[in-house]
Design a protein around this motif. Structure first.
Motif, PDB file in Angstrom:
ATOM      1  N   VAL A 209      21.006  -9.412  43.761  1.00  0.00           N
ATOM      2  CA  VAL A 209      20.861  -7.763  43.541  1.00  0.00           C
ATOM      3  C   VAL A 209      20.446  -7.241  44.546  1.00  0.00           C
ATOM      4  O   VAL A 209      19.168  -7.855  45.111  1.00  0.00           O
ATOM      5  N   PHE A 210      20.963  -6.312  45.159  1.00  0.00           N
ATOM      6  CA  PHE A 210      20.494  -5.646  46.627  1.00  0.00           C
ATOM      7  C   PHE A 210      19.815  -4.097  46.033  1.00  0.00           C
ATOM      8  O   PHE A 210      20.627  -3.379  45.423  1.00  0.00           O
ATOM      9  N   THR A 211      18.669  -3.860  46.476  1.00  0.00           N
ATOM     10  CA  THR A 211      18.001  -2.667  46.204  1.00  0.00           C
ATOM     11  C   THR A 211      17.937  -1.959  47.443  1.00  0.00           C
ATOM     12  O   THR A 211      17.016  -2.421  48.596  1.00  0.00           O
ATOM     13  N   SER A 212      18.522  -0.794  47.656  1.00  0.00           N
ATOM     14  CA  SER A 212      18.555  -0.030  48.934  1.00  0.00           C
ATOM     15  C   SER A 212      17.241   0.669  49.011  1.00  0.00           C
ATOM     16  O   SER A 212      16.770   1.175  47.992  1.00  0.00           O
ATOM     17  N   PRO A 213      16.946   0.938  50.465  1.00  0.00           N
ATOM     18  CA  PRO A 213      15.951   1.934  50.382  1.00  0.00           C
ATOM     19  C   PRO A 213      16.078   3.497  50.009  1.00  0.00           C
ATOM     20  O   PRO A 213      15.297   4.368  50.249  1.00  0.00           O
ATOM     21  N   VAL A 214      17.544   3.797  50.170  1.00  0.00           N
ATOM     22  CA  VAL A 214      17.925   5.178  49.757  1.00  0.00           C
ATOM     23  C   VAL A 214      18.801   5.381  48.491  1.00  0.00           C
ATOM     24  O   VAL A 214      19.294   6.357  48.445  1.00  0.00           O
TER      25      VAL A 214
ATOM     26  N   PHE B 159      10.720  -5.310  60.099  1.00  0.00           N
ATOM     27  CA  PHE B 159      11.537  -4.819  61.371  1.00  0.00           C
ATOM     28  C   PHE B 159      11.469  -3.478  62.109  1.00  0.00           C
ATOM     29  O   PHE B 159      11.000  -2.836  61.400  1.00  0.00           O
ATOM     30  N   THR B 160      12.118  -3.268  63.142  1.00  0.00           N
ATOM     31  CA  THR B 160      12.075  -1.835  63.704  1.00  0.00           C
ATOM     32  C   THR B 160      13.619  -2.072  64.070  1.00  0.00           C
ATOM     33  O   THR B 160      14.425  -2.743  64.346  1.00  0.00           O
ATOM     34  N   ALA B 161      14.175  -0.443  64.105  1.00  0.00           N
ATOM     35  CA  ALA B 161      15.428  -0.148  64.496  1.00  0.00           C
ATOM     36  C   ALA B 161      15.562   1.343  64.956  1.00  0.00           C
ATOM     37  O   ALA B 161      14.429   2.025  64.502  1.00  0.00           O
ATOM     38  N   THR B 162      16.519   1.642  65.378  1.00  0.00           N
ATOM     39  CA  THR B 162      17.096   3.231  65.349  1.00  0.00           C
ATOM     40  C   THR B 162      18.124   3.421  64.697  1.00  0.00           C
ATOM     41  O   THR B 162      19.043   2.684  64.899  1.00  0.00           O
TER      42      THR B 162
ATOM     43  N   LYS C  14      16.616   8.169  65.225  1.00  0.00           N
ATOM     44  CA  LYS C  14      15.472   8.168  64.411  1.00  0.00           C
ATOM     45  C   LYS C  14      14.911   6.702  64.580  1.00  0.00           C
ATOM     46  O   LYS C  14      15.531   5.705  64.078  1.00  0.00           O
ATOM     47  N   ARG C  15      13.696   6.524  65.267  1.00  0.00           N
ATOM     48  CA  ARG C  15      12.940   5.214  65.002  1.00  0.00           C
ATOM     49  C   ARG C  15      12.498   5.043  63.652  1.00  0.00           C
ATOM     50  O   ARG C  15      11.614   5.639  63.151  1.00  0.00           O
ATOM     51  N   LEU C  16      12.796   3.540  63.127  1.00  0.00           N
ATOM     52  CA  LEU C  16      12.215   3.370  61.908  1.00  0.00           C
ATOM     53  C   LEU C  16      11.615   2.063  61.856  1.00  0.00           C
ATOM     54  O   LEU C  16      11.726   1.332  62.591  1.00  0.00           O
ATOM     55  N   GLN C  17      10.672   1.915  60.935  1.00  0.00           N
ATOM     56  CA  GLN C  17      10.124   0.385  60.500  1.00  0.00           C
ATOM     57  C   GLN C  17      10.684   0.247  59.163  1.00  0.00           C
ATOM     58  O   GLN C  17      10.824   0.968  58.324  1.00  0.00           O
ATOM     59  N   GLY C  18      10.794  -1.079  59.030  1.00  0.00           N
ATOM     60  CA  GLY C  18      11.258  -1.623  57.707  1.00  0.00           C
ATOM     61  C   GLY C  18      10.822  -2.894  57.210  1.00  0.00           C
ATOM     62  O   GLY C  18      10.275  -3.413  58.206  1.00  0.00           O
ATOM     63  N   CYS C  19      11.281  -3.368  56.002  1.00  0.00           N
ATOM     64  CA  CYS C  19      10.977  -4.620  55.583  1.00  0.00           C
ATOM     65  C   CYS C  19      12.038  -5.074  54.706  1.00  0.00           C
ATOM     66  O   CYS C  19      12.609  -4.416  53.769  1.00  0.00           O
TER      67      CYS C  19
ATOM     68  N   MET D 271      13.100  -1.641  52.354  1.00  0.00           N
ATOM     69  CA  MET D 271      12.218  -0.421  52.179  1.00  0.00           C
ATOM     70  C   MET D 271      12.039  -0.011  53.834  1.00  0.00           C
ATOM     71  O   MET D 271      12.191  -0.788  54.679  1.00  0.00           O
ATOM     72  N   VAL D 272      12.339   1.610  54.051  1.00  0.00           N
ATOM     73  CA  VAL D 272      12.072   1.777  55.314  1.00  0.00           C
ATOM     74  C   VAL D 272      11.403   3.132  55.445  1.00  0.00           C
ATOM     75  O   VAL D 272      10.986   3.924  54.438  1.00  0.00           O
ATOM     76  N   ARG D 273      10.729   3.525  56.622  1.00  0.00           N
ATOM     77  CA  ARG D 273       9.606   4.550  56.826  1.00  0.00           C
ATOM     78  C   ARG D 273      10.012   5.100  58.299  1.00  0.00           C
ATOM     79  O   ARG D 273      10.472   4.197  59.028  1.00  0.00           O
ATOM     80  N   PRO D 274       9.794   6.390  58.708  1.00  0.00           N
ATOM     81  CA  PRO D 274       9.403   7.298  57.861  1.00  0.00           C
ATOM     82  C   PRO D 274      10.481   8.046  57.215  1.00  0.00           C
ATOM     83  O   PRO D 274      11.755   7.468  57.355  1.00  0.00           O
ATOM     84  N   LEU D 275      10.297   8.895  56.366  1.00  0.00           N
ATOM     85  CA  LEU D 275      11.293   9.866  55.388  1.00  0.00           C
ATOM     86  C   LEU D 275      12.339  10.056  56.329  1.00  0.00           C
ATOM     87  O   LEU D 275      13.642   9.969  55.988  1.00  0.00           O
TER      88      LEU D 275
END
Length: 137
Positions: free
Chosen positions: A31-36, A79-82, A86-91, A108-112
């Protein structure tokens, strides 16, 4: 000299861009739960298709930390990515079943603003993702 733990097979597959190896680590009933997305996505085919698309959307992707439960069944990969500038942090929060396959995959990712950019980029690919998942069944 500190001990360096071996690289987890999931992390190694992602860092090598080997999405077939990532898919091989997924349980059929993952089961995949998306951040969005509000609703989780059940099944290996759709999860693998989503992860393939994400690997194309993320730029400058890098894992920066790995946290593991001593029993080895729960891992968090920070992790980090773009995305779209937009630069993001996630897990990636992963749970492994008794056979060592990923049966829960939560991101999960941030920022909004980065989460919104990710949502737009993935939304633009969702028809392709759905077609790939349907073809894999």
């Amino acid at each position: 000299m500190p001990l360096v733990p071996p690289v987890h097979p999931f992390r190694e597959a992602v860092e090598n861009g080997d999405m077939d190896a990532v898919a091989a680590l997924l349980a059929d009933d993952v089961v995949f739960t998306s951040p969005v997305a509000f609703k989780p996505y059940p099944g290996k085919a759709i999860t693998a298709a989503i992860l393939r698309a994400v690997s194309q959307v993320f730029e400058d992707f890098a894992y920066v930390r790995e946290i593991a439960n001593p029993d080895g069944r729960d891992h968090a990969f920070v992790f980090t990515a773009t995305v779209a500038g937009k630069r993001l942090q996630g897990c990636d929060f992963l749970h492994f079943d008794e056979d060592g396959k990923i049966d829960e995959f939560t991101v999960m990712v941030r920022p909004l603003s980065a989460a919104q950019a990710l949502s737009e980029a993935m939304g633009a690919r969702f028809e392709q993702i759905a077609q790939e998942a349907a073809a894999a069944r």
